[in-house]
Design a protein around this motif. Structure first.
Motif, PDB file in Angstrom:
ATOM      1  N   LEU A   1      55.537  46.093  26.680  1.00  0.00           N
ATOM      2  CA  LEU A   1      54.796  46.971  25.776  1.00  0.00           C
ATOM      3  C   LEU A   1      53.932  46.165  24.813  1.00  0.00           C
ATOM      4  CD1 LEU A   1      54.351  49.922  25.081  1.00  0.00           C
ATOM      5  CD2 LEU A   1      56.214  49.747  23.442  1.00  0.00           C
ATOM      6  N   ALA A   2      54.506  45.122  24.236  1.00  0.00           N
ATOM      7  CA  ALA A   2      53.745  44.280  23.308  1.00  0.00           C
ATOM      8  C   ALA A   2      52.614  43.556  24.039  1.00  0.00           C
ATOM      9  CB  ALA A   2      54.670  43.274  22.634  1.00  0.00           C
ATOM     10  N   GLN A   3      52.868  43.084  25.249  1.00  0.00           N
ATOM     11  CA  GLN A   3      51.845  42.376  26.004  1.00  0.00           C
ATOM     12  C   GLN A   3      50.693  43.298  26.386  1.00  0.00           C
ATOM     13  OE1 GLN A   3      54.376  40.907  29.079  1.00  0.00           O
ATOM     14  NE2 GLN A   3      54.879  39.040  27.973  1.00  0.00           N
ATOM     15  N   ARG A   4      51.000  44.512  26.770  1.00  0.00           N
ATOM     16  CA  ARG A   4      49.943  45.476  27.100  1.00  0.00           C
ATOM     17  C   ARG A   4      49.116  45.824  25.871  1.00  0.00           C
ATOM     18  NH1 ARG A   4      52.619  49.673  31.448  1.00  0.00           N
ATOM     19  NH2 ARG A   4      53.176  48.076  32.960  1.00  0.00           N
ATOM     20  N   PHE A   5      49.772  45.987  24.731  1.00  0.00           N
ATOM     21  CA  PHE A   5      49.059  46.284  23.496  1.00  0.00           C
ATOM     22  C   PHE A   5      48.121  45.136  23.121  1.00  0.00           C
ATOM     23  CE2 PHE A   5      48.820  46.009  18.836  1.00  0.00           C
ATOM     24  CZ  PHE A   5      48.152  47.191  18.584  1.00  0.00           C
ATOM     25  N   VAL A   6      48.595  43.898  23.238  1.00  0.00           N
ATOM     26  CA  VAL A   6      47.769  42.732  22.908  1.00  0.00           C
ATOM     27  C   VAL A   6      46.590  42.634  23.875  1.00  0.00           C
ATOM     28  CG1 VAL A   6      47.780  40.199  22.895  1.00  0.00           C
ATOM     29  CG2 VAL A   6      49.592  41.453  21.744  1.00  0.00           C
ATOM     30  N   TYR A   7      46.807  42.929  25.145  1.00  0.00           N
ATOM     31  CA  TYR A   7      45.728  42.885  26.130  1.00  0.00           C
ATOM     32  C   TYR A   7      44.634  43.904  25.780  1.00  0.00           C
ATOM     33  CZ  TYR A   7      43.362  43.082  30.645  1.00  0.00           C
ATOM     34  OH  TYR A   7      42.415  43.058  31.636  1.00  0.00           O
ATOM     35  N   LEU A   8      45.032  45.128  25.493  1.00  0.00           N
ATOM     36  CA  LEU A   8      44.041  46.161  25.151  1.00  0.00           C
ATOM     37  C   LEU A   8      43.378  45.863  23.813  1.00  0.00           C
ATOM     38  CD1 LEU A   8      45.874  49.376  26.385  1.00  0.00           C
ATOM     39  CD2 LEU A   8      43.921  48.220  27.415  1.00  0.00           C
ATOM     40  N   LEU A   9      44.129  45.346  22.847  1.00  0.00           N
ATOM     41  CA  LEU A   9      43.561  44.989  21.546  1.00  0.00           C
ATOM     42  C   LEU A   9      42.501  43.900  21.705  1.00  0.00           C
ATOM     43  CD1 LEU A   9      43.796  45.379  18.426  1.00  0.00           C
ATOM     44  CD2 LEU A   9      45.300  43.379  18.483  1.00  0.00           C
ATOM     45  N   GLY A  10      42.754  42.917  22.543  1.00  0.00           N
ATOM     46  CA  GLY A  10      41.774  41.861  22.782  1.00  0.00           C
ATOM     47  C   GLY A  10      40.492  42.397  23.395  1.00  0.00           C
ATOM     48  N   ASN A  11      40.613  43.319  24.335  1.00  0.00           N
ATOM     49  CA  ASN A  11      39.416  43.904  24.947  1.00  0.00           C
ATOM     50  C   ASN A  11      38.645  44.767  23.961  1.00  0.00           C
ATOM     51  OD1 ASN A  11      39.346  42.857  27.625  1.00  0.00           O
ATOM     52  ND2 ASN A  11      41.145  44.074  28.075  1.00  0.00           N
ATOM     53  N   VAL A  12      39.354  45.527  23.132  1.00  0.00           N
ATOM     54  CA  VAL A  12      38.676  46.339  22.114  1.00  0.00           C
ATOM     55  C   VAL A  12      37.970  45.429  21.108  1.00  0.00           C
ATOM     56  CG1 VAL A  12      39.098  47.924  20.178  1.00  0.00           C
ATOM     57  CG2 VAL A  12      40.146  48.359  22.394  1.00  0.00           C
ATOM     58  N   LEU A  13      38.588  44.314  20.759  1.00  0.00           N
ATOM     59  CA  LEU A  13      37.980  43.362  19.839  1.00  0.00           C
ATOM     60  C   LEU A  13      36.690  42.782  20.427  1.00  0.00           C
ATOM     61  CD1 LEU A  13      38.365  41.949  17.117  1.00  0.00           C
ATOM     62  CD2 LEU A  13      39.614  40.166  18.326  1.00  0.00           C
ATOM     63  N   CYS A  14      36.683  42.505  21.720  1.00  0.00           N
ATOM     64  CA  CYS A  14      35.461  42.005  22.370  1.00  0.00           C
ATOM     65  C   CYS A  14      34.347  43.054  22.360  1.00  0.00           C
ATOM     66  CB  CYS A  14      35.769  41.559  23.792  1.00  0.00           C
ATOM     67  SG  CYS A  14      36.723  40.037  23.889  1.00  0.00           S
ATOM     68  N   VAL A  15      34.706  44.329  22.561  1.00  0.00           N
ATOM     69  CA  VAL A  15      33.704  45.399  22.503  1.00  0.00           C
ATOM     70  C   VAL A  15      33.160  45.531  21.073  1.00  0.00           C
ATOM     71  CG1 VAL A  15      33.358  47.897  22.707  1.00  0.00           C
ATOM     72  CG2 VAL A  15      34.574  46.666  24.490  1.00  0.00           C
ATOM     73  N   LEU A  16      34.026  45.425  20.083  1.00  0.00           N
ATOM     74  CA  LEU A  16      33.581  45.509  18.693  1.00  0.00           C
ATOM     75  C   LEU A  16      32.650  44.350  18.333  1.00  0.00           C
ATOM     76  CD1 LEU A  16      36.804  46.735  16.867  1.00  0.00           C
ATOM     77  CD2 LEU A  16      34.731  48.037  17.390  1.00  0.00           C
ATOM     78  N   LEU A  17      32.895  43.170  18.878  1.00  0.00           N
ATOM     79  CA  LEU A  17      31.972  42.052  18.652  1.00  0.00           C
ATOM     80  C   LEU A  17      30.601  42.358  19.246  1.00  0.00           C
ATOM     81  CD1 LEU A  17      34.114  38.854  19.278  1.00  0.00           C
ATOM     82  CD2 LEU A  17      32.945  39.502  17.193  1.00  0.00           C
TER      83      LEU A  17
END
Length: 181
Positions: free
Chosen positions: A128-144
């Motif tokens: 669960l934590a790994q999936r959350f970190v994976y999606l958070l990283g992708n959202v962060l790239c979109v925000l950049l």
């Protein structure tokens, strides 16, 4: 003159490393090879006892969790490279900066669309934590990428961008450089 090229005329010399496959036991399902020579010493590092089977299972689980975290942290590891690319592309509107911003949008969105395939690789008790970190990283790239579009001025953020009868905002102040004249 006799030739020794044929199998009958060949003089086969057995070395101490040869294995004789003709000395197999023929009974039942257990087919064991009979050793030809028993005077061979074990190679360096060889142990006939089985040790560490339990430790291999623990290290395999640890390795699986570590590999899953590597997959989960992949998008976050791309953030510094994206920041460098954003800086190198500049804030002008041209083909190179537009291509860079486009790729900064496309890659994380494709990764989020294929997240189920990636989540199949993520295993362990911290899924669960790994999936959350994976999606958070992708959202962060979109925000950049969105931030870069805003810095380039290609995001419609004012009413004048949408309506023709509204006048564009006027700058009240200009600043630039670091030198005093």
């Amino acid at each position: 003159m006799a030739s020794s090229s044929g199998p009958v005329g060949r003089n086969i010399r057995k070395s101490k490393w040869a294995i004789d496959f003709s000395n197999r036991s023929r009974g039942g399902g257990d087919r064991q090879l009979m050793p030809v020579h028993t005077d061979l010493t074990a190679p360096l590092g060889y142990s006939s006892s089985v040790q560490g089977v339990h430790s291999h299972r623990e290290s395999d689980a640890d390795l699986l969790v570590k590999r899953s975290w590597d997959v989960a942290l992949g998008p976050i590891k791309q953030v510094p490279m994206n920041l460098f690319i954003m800086w190198m592309a500049g804030s002008t509107i041209g083909i190179f900066p537009i291509m860079m911003v486009g790729m900064m949008f496309i890659r994380p969105i494709q990764a989020m669309m294929g997240a189920q395939q990636t989540f199949k690789m993520i295993e362990g008790n911290q899924q669960l934590a790994q999936r959350f970190v994976y999606l958070l990283g992708n959202v962060l790239c979109v925000l950049l990428a969105v931030y870069k579009c805003h810095g380039m001025g290609i995001l419609p953020t004012h009413a004048s961008d949408w309506l023709a009868f509204v006048e564009p905002q006027k700058r009240l102040e200009y600043s630039g450089g670091g030198m005093l004249l």
